[in-house]
Design a protein around this motif. Structure first.
Motif, PDB file in Angstrom:
ATOM      1  N   ARG A  42       9.445  23.346  13.480  1.00  0.00           N
ATOM      2  CA  ARG A  42       9.022  22.309  12.534  1.00  0.00           C
ATOM      3  C   ARG A  42       7.572  22.516  12.132  1.00  0.00           C
ATOM      4  O   ARG A  42       6.813  23.162  12.833  1.00  0.00           O
ATOM      5  N   ARG A  43       7.218  21.963  10.982  1.00  0.00           N
ATOM      6  CA  ARG A  43       5.835  22.006  10.499  1.00  0.00           C
ATOM      7  C   ARG A  43       5.098  20.805  11.069  1.00  0.00           C
ATOM      8  O   ARG A  43       5.477  19.668  10.813  1.00  0.00           O
ATOM      9  N   ILE A  44       4.044  21.096  11.840  1.00  0.00           N
ATOM     10  CA  ILE A  44       3.289  20.020  12.485  1.00  0.00           C
ATOM     11  C   ILE A  44       1.967  20.602  12.988  1.00  0.00           C
ATOM     12  O   ILE A  44       1.915  21.761  13.375  1.00  0.00           O
ATOM     13  N   PRO A  45       0.898  19.801  13.004  1.00  0.00           N
ATOM     14  CA  PRO A  45      -0.352  20.300  13.596  1.00  0.00           C
ATOM     15  C   PRO A  45      -0.192  20.489  15.103  1.00  0.00           C
ATOM     16  O   PRO A  45       0.681  19.871  15.715  1.00  0.00           O
ATOM     17  N   PRO A  46      -1.026  21.326  15.708  1.00  0.00           N
ATOM     18  CA  PRO A  46      -0.960  21.519  17.162  1.00  0.00           C
ATOM     19  C   PRO A  46      -1.124  20.190  17.891  1.00  0.00           C
ATOM     20  O   PRO A  46      -1.859  19.310  17.454  1.00  0.00           O
ATOM     21  N   GLU A  47      -0.457  20.071  19.019  1.00  0.00           N
ATOM     22  CA  GLU A  47      -0.443  18.825  19.778  1.00  0.00           C
ATOM     23  C   GLU A  47      -1.779  18.513  20.442  1.00  0.00           C
ATOM     24  O   GLU A  47      -2.213  17.372  20.458  1.00  0.00           O
ATOM     25  N   ASP A  58       9.503  25.268  19.477  1.00  0.00           N
ATOM     26  CA  ASP A  58       9.856  24.837  20.826  1.00  0.00           C
ATOM     27  C   ASP A  58      10.882  25.842  21.335  1.00  0.00           C
ATOM     28  O   ASP A  58      11.946  26.006  20.726  1.00  0.00           O
ATOM     29  N   VAL A  59      10.532  26.528  22.431  1.00  0.00           N
ATOM     30  CA  VAL A  59      11.354  27.636  22.920  1.00  0.00           C
ATOM     31  C   VAL A  59      11.630  27.480  24.406  1.00  0.00           C
ATOM     32  O   VAL A  59      11.015  26.659  25.088  1.00  0.00           O
ATOM     33  N   LYS A  66       8.672  25.793  26.464  1.00  0.00           N
ATOM     34  CA  LYS A  66       7.315  26.179  26.067  1.00  0.00           C
ATOM     35  C   LYS A  66       7.146  25.907  24.579  1.00  0.00           C
ATOM     36  O   LYS A  66       8.129  25.777  23.846  1.00  0.00           O
ATOM     37  N   THR A  67       5.898  25.874  24.140  1.00  0.00           N
ATOM     38  CA  THR A  67       5.613  25.667  22.728  1.00  0.00           C
ATOM     39  C   THR A  67       4.750  26.812  22.216  1.00  0.00           C
ATOM     40  O   THR A  67       3.727  27.148  22.815  1.00  0.00           O
ATOM     41  N   LEU A  68       5.173  27.404  21.109  1.00  0.00           N
ATOM     42  CA  LEU A  68       4.419  28.451  20.413  1.00  0.00           C
ATOM     43  C   LEU A  68       4.056  27.915  19.040  1.00  0.00           C
ATOM     44  O   LEU A  68       4.809  27.159  18.439  1.00  0.00           O
TER      45      LEU A  68
END
Length: 87
Positions: A42-47, A58-59, A66-68
């Protein structure tokens, strides 16, 4: 807790339609971690590190979520890593 943006190398599969699928994360020290599967994109700014709009992946890697992130303007990939505090 504070976090830092750490840029990483990536092995990526590109479909005929141009869709990117991460295959493995490549650390500077030579370690390579295989991406088992992609759960969501998804398109979103870093958390945690803020900044520009990214593609968030999200993988699952080694059985763990994990998040890349992929920067849309540069195409560079990064992860958010906790900063260690010294006492």
């Amino acid at each position: 807790m504070e976090y830092a943006k750490v840029y990483v190398g990536m092995l990526v599969r590109v479909s005929a339609e141009g869709r990117l699928t991460p295959v493995a994360v490549l650390w500077e020290n030579g370690r390579e971690y295989e991406v088992d599967r992609v759960l969501r994109v998804r398109r979103i700014p870093p958390e945690r590190v803020g900044g520009i709009m990214t593609e968030r992946y999200d993988v699952v890697m080694r059985g763990r979520g994990k998040t890349l992130y992929r920067e849309e303007d540069t195409g560079r990939w990064f992860v958010e890593t906790p900063l260690t505090r010294r006492s």
